[in-house]
Scaffold this motif. Structure first.
Motif, PDB file in Angstrom:
ATOM      1  N   THR A   9       6.161   2.285  -1.691  1.00  0.00           N
ATOM      2  CA  THR A   9       6.543   3.294  -0.699  1.00  0.00           C
ATOM      3  C   THR A   9       6.385   2.803   0.732  1.00  0.00           C
ATOM      4  O   THR A   9       6.812   3.485   1.656  1.00  0.00           O
ATOM      5  N   SER A  10       5.801   1.650   0.925  1.00  0.00           N
ATOM      6  CA  SER A  10       5.514   1.150   2.261  1.00  0.00           C
ATOM      7  C   SER A  10       6.714   0.377   2.824  1.00  0.00           C
ATOM      8  O   SER A  10       7.178  -0.600   2.215  1.00  0.00           O
ATOM      9  N   GLY A  11       7.185   0.803   3.987  1.00  0.00           N
ATOM     10  CA  GLY A  11       8.292   0.112   4.646  1.00  0.00           C
ATOM     11  C   GLY A  11       8.015  -1.357   4.922  1.00  0.00           C
ATOM     12  O   GLY A  11       8.870  -2.209   4.650  1.00  0.00           O
ATOM     13  N   ARG A  15      10.169  -4.683   3.551  1.00  0.00           N
ATOM     14  CA  ARG A  15      10.684  -5.754   4.407  1.00  0.00           C
ATOM     15  C   ARG A  15      10.115  -7.104   4.019  1.00  0.00           C
ATOM     16  O   ARG A  15      10.835  -8.101   3.984  1.00  0.00           O
TER      17      ARG A  15
END
Length: 125
Positions: A9-11, A15
């Motif tokens: 869930t972490s952007g 990336r």
């Protein structure tokens, strides 16, 4: 459905996996696998399904199929790994078995201990 501990869930992790991870592609999918060193967590998986794939119904169908397929293959992924699966526009019209075959193909390219023999490719099914 993927268990909560396996959801990405972490952007920044999305990336990092996309930029630093190993990349493997097929006609319908692109997989990025990043295994950060010195980090202890269960393998996490995220999905990217853009509007280019189709309308909301089509995108959600593709995501559901991919979640189901990846859940069956979690034990193949390295511990503390981060996997991002990106659906290409062709995935909107792909069947479930075709997505499964393409996911296996992508995983065989990104896994560090991938087998180059045809028997090794069958092990991912």
């Amino acid at each position: 459905m993927l268990p909560r501990e396996h959801r990405l869930t972490s952007g920044p992790d999305f990336r990092s996996a996309s930029r630093k991870g190993r990349r493997g592609g097929s006609r319908t999918l692109v997989a990025h696998l990043w295994a950060p060193e010195g980090v202890e967590h269960p393998v996490r998986v995220g999905f990217v399904v853009s509007k280019a794939v189709g309308n909301a119904v089509t995108r959600n169908r593709v995501k559901r199929r991919l979640r189901h397929l990846v859940r069956e293959r979690l034990e193949l992924l390295p511990a503390s790994g981060v996997l991002v699966v990106r659906a290409t526009p062709a995935s909107g019209g792909a069947s479930g078995p075709q997505l499964a075959a393409d996911l296996d193909q992508c995983l065989s390219k990104v896994l560090p201990n991938r087998l180059s023999s045809p028997a090794g490719a069958g092990a991912l099914r």
